[in-house]
Design a protein around this motif. Structure first.
Motif, PDB file in Angstrom:
ATOM      1  N   ASN A 144      -4.863   5.811 -16.430  1.00 51.43           N
ATOM      2  CA  ASN A 144      -5.277   6.957 -17.251  1.00 51.43           C
ATOM      3  C   ASN A 144      -6.254   7.832 -16.473  1.00 51.43           C
ATOM      4  O   ASN A 144      -7.463   7.623 -16.506  1.00 51.43           O
ATOM      5  N   GLY A 145      -5.735   8.772 -15.721  1.00 60.18           N
ATOM      6  CA  GLY A 145      -6.585   9.663 -14.950  1.00 60.18           C
ATOM      7  C   GLY A 145      -6.341   9.539 -13.465  1.00 60.18           C
ATOM      8  O   GLY A 145      -5.565   8.698 -13.002  1.00 60.18           O
ATOM      9  N   SER A 146      -7.024  10.371 -12.714  1.00 59.97           N
ATOM     10  CA  SER A 146      -6.896  10.384 -11.258  1.00 59.97           C
ATOM     11  C   SER A 146      -8.267  10.221 -10.627  1.00 59.97           C
ATOM     12  O   SER A 146      -9.300  10.441 -11.274  1.00 59.97           O
ATOM     13  N   VAL A 147      -8.280   9.842  -9.361  1.00 59.43           N
ATOM     14  CA  VAL A 147      -9.531   9.658  -8.634  1.00 59.43           C
ATOM     15  C   VAL A 147      -9.501  10.499  -7.365  1.00 59.43           C
ATOM     16  O   VAL A 147      -8.432  10.906  -6.894  1.00 59.43           O
ATOM     17  N   ASN A 148     -10.674  10.748  -6.816  1.00 65.50           N
ATOM     18  CA  ASN A 148     -10.812  11.551  -5.601  1.00 65.50           C
ATOM     19  C   ASN A 148     -11.134  10.632  -4.440  1.00 65.50           C
ATOM     20  O   ASN A 148     -12.205  10.029  -4.400  1.00 65.50           O
ATOM     21  N   LEU A 149     -10.209  10.513  -3.479  1.00 69.97           N
ATOM     22  CA  LEU A 149     -10.387   9.586  -2.367  1.00 69.97           C
ATOM     23  C   LEU A 149     -11.591   9.949  -1.513  1.00 69.97           C
ATOM     24  O   LEU A 149     -12.337   9.066  -1.074  1.00 69.97           O
ATOM     25  N   THR A 193      -4.906  -8.564   5.072  1.00 66.60           N
ATOM     26  CA  THR A 193      -4.132  -9.378   4.127  1.00 66.60           C
ATOM     27  C   THR A 193      -4.088  -8.716   2.763  1.00 66.60           C
ATOM     28  O   THR A 193      -3.031  -8.655   2.120  1.00 66.60           O
ATOM     29  N   PHE A 194      -5.226  -8.225   2.306  1.00 66.17           N
ATOM     30  CA  PHE A 194      -5.245  -7.531   1.017  1.00 66.17           C
ATOM     31  C   PHE A 194      -4.342  -6.302   1.051  1.00 66.17           C
ATOM     32  O   PHE A 194      -3.655  -6.002   0.064  1.00 66.17           O
ATOM     33  N   SER A 195      -4.334  -5.581   2.166  1.00 65.19           N
ATOM     34  CA  SER A 195      -3.502  -4.384   2.288  1.00 65.19           C
ATOM     35  C   SER A 195      -2.025  -4.732   2.153  1.00 65.19           C
ATOM     36  O   SER A 195      -1.275  -4.052   1.431  1.00 65.19           O
ATOM     37  N   VAL A 196      -1.594  -5.789   2.831  1.00 67.00           N
ATOM     38  CA  VAL A 196      -0.198  -6.217   2.735  1.00 67.00           C
ATOM     39  C   VAL A 196       0.122  -6.633   1.306  1.00 67.00           C
ATOM     40  O   VAL A 196       1.169  -6.268   0.748  1.00 67.00           O
ATOM     41  N   PHE A 197      -0.792  -7.382   0.693  1.00 69.34           N
ATOM     42  CA  PHE A 197      -0.588  -7.829  -0.693  1.00 69.34           C
ATOM     43  C   PHE A 197      -0.488  -6.624  -1.629  1.00 69.34           C
ATOM     44  O   PHE A 197       0.371  -6.587  -2.522  1.00 69.34           O
ATOM     45  N   ALA A 198      -1.359  -5.642  -1.434  1.00 67.30           N
ATOM     46  CA  ALA A 198      -1.363  -4.471  -2.305  1.00 67.30           C
ATOM     47  C   ALA A 198      -0.067  -3.670  -2.181  1.00 67.30           C
ATOM     48  O   ALA A 198       0.479  -3.186  -3.186  1.00 67.30           O
ATOM     49  N   LEU A 199       0.440  -3.521  -0.957  1.00 70.92           N
ATOM     50  CA  LEU A 199       1.668  -2.759  -0.758  1.00 70.92           C
ATOM     51  C   LEU A 199       2.890  -3.490  -1.301  1.00 70.92           C
ATOM     52  O   LEU A 199       3.832  -2.870  -1.789  1.00 70.92           O
ATOM     53  N   LEU A 200       2.856  -4.816  -1.237  1.00 66.73           N
ATOM     54  CA  LEU A 200       4.008  -5.602  -1.699  1.00 66.73           C
ATOM     55  C   LEU A 200       3.968  -5.874  -3.200  1.00 66.73           C
ATOM     56  O   LEU A 200       5.010  -5.841  -3.870  1.00 66.73           O
ATOM     57  N   LEU A 208       0.407   4.605   0.523  1.00 62.64           N
ATOM     58  CA  LEU A 208      -0.790   4.471   1.351  1.00 62.64           C
ATOM     59  C   LEU A 208      -2.015   5.084   0.692  1.00 62.64           C
ATOM     60  O   LEU A 208      -3.145   4.640   0.933  1.00 62.64           O
ATOM     61  N   LEU A 209      -1.824   6.111  -0.125  1.00 63.13           N
ATOM     62  CA  LEU A 209      -2.953   6.698  -0.845  1.00 63.13           C
ATOM     63  C   LEU A 209      -3.530   5.692  -1.839  1.00 63.13           C
ATOM     64  O   LEU A 209      -4.755   5.523  -1.947  1.00 63.13           O
ATOM     65  N   PHE A 210      -2.637   5.002  -2.550  1.00 58.87           N
ATOM     66  CA  PHE A 210      -3.073   3.956  -3.475  1.00 58.87           C
ATOM     67  C   PHE A 210      -3.833   2.865  -2.723  1.00 58.87           C
ATOM     68  O   PHE A 210      -4.876   2.384  -3.183  1.00 58.87           O
TER      69      PHE A 210
END
Length: 299
Positions: A144-149, A193-200, A208-210
């Motif tokens: 619910n909403g957007s964020v600013n990277l 490891t977290f990055s791979v987990f998050a993408l999968l 990649l933005l997420f």
């Protein structure tokens, strides 16, 4: 390096994030930092006095525990709850088990989790610019909403006192790695490891933005470089540190994407701390000249 010097270096590395936290949230954040540090130092001095042990406050470990705990607290937390957290960190997590070098989990994170259980409402209330609202991670999780990277990277967002500015934390992290205070294996393997987990398994596909938002939001950077690398509660072997980082990344992913909470770093590090003895047992290299014992006797 002596323990005192190492602790002082880590405290120095946390100064950019601490100063920014005060700038971001105001003078009450500075008050929470000061009172939490005072509580941890006085608690350790008092425990040593009561038990007739040598005063150990001079090694600055209590100062670092207080600072890390404060940086993991919401900037609106009532001051007496911060004091309770400091008492718990020193008396229960650290000194009861024998003091520095004997604690089985990070004292600051142990206290934070204790406060999350005891004062859930206050520990999950975040304010920014005078308004109380959800953190960027909570917004991402709810959808619910957007964020600013860019704001997340610089730190102009709501959150705990010390976790908001990825930039300030990375400045301190680079300093620690350059001074060889911490090993790069744990934080980099953890984040990878977290990055791979998050993408999968992050339910957003190969976005990649997420992924960048997940890394810049919450306590991953603070936890990866400043708490998961704690000498006492992390493996000593190079391979053990890699395994430790992998476990941290998986736990954090599970808590964030399949749990009810948007965060998860604190619980991931504590659970991984409990696994350190097993990790070290499996990854300690065999001494030169020794061979594994086979069934039926030594070979």
């Amino acid at each position: 390096m002596s323990t005192r010097t190492i602790m002082q270096c880590v405290i120095l590395a946390l100064m950019p994030a601490s100063i920014f936290g005060v700038y971001n949230f105001g003078w009450y954040a500075l008050f929470l930092i000061c009172i939490t540090i005072a509580t941890t130092v006085c608690s350790e001095w008092l425990y040593n006095k009561i038990t007739h042990h040598k005063n150990t406050t001079g090694d600055y470990s209590a100062v670092l525990t207080g600072l890390l705990l404060a940086l993991n607290l919401p900037p609106t937390l009532p001051w007496f709850e911060a004091v309770i957290g400091g008492l718990f960190a020193i008396f229960v997590v650290k000194m009861v088990f024998g003091g520095l070098g004997q604690n089985f989990m990070n004292p600051a994170l142990g206290a934070r989790c204790f406060l999350l259980i005891s004062f859930a409402g206050d520990m999950t209330k975040f304010a920014f610019d005078g308004h109380t609202g959800a953190t960027p991670l909570a917004i991402i999780k709810s959808g619910n909403g957007s964020v600013n990277l860019l704001s997340m990277f610089l730190g102009r967002i709501g959150g705990t006192i010390g976790e908001t500015s990825t930039l300030c934390l990375l400045i301190g992290a680079v300093f620690l790695i350059a001074m060889k205070i911490i090993d790069w294996r744990i934080p980099l393997v953890y984040i990878a490891t977290f990055s791979v987990f998050a993408l999968l398994f992050g339910k957003h596909g190969f976005d990649l933005l997420f992924l960048a938002e997940e890394i810049c939001g919450g306590g991953i950077i603070l936890g990866a470089f400043f708490m998961a690398t704690d000498y006492v509660t992390s493996p000593v072997t190079p391979m053990g540190r890699i395994v430790f980082g992998v476990v941290l990344g998986i736990f954090t992913g599970l808590f964030r994407f399949y749990g009810s909470n948007a965060e998860g770093v604190s619980y991931a590090i504590i659970l991984s701390n409990l696994l350190v003895p097993l990790i070290e047992r499996w990854t300690v290299p065999m001494a030169f000249g020794q061979v594994k014992e086979k069934k039926g006797g030594a070979q």
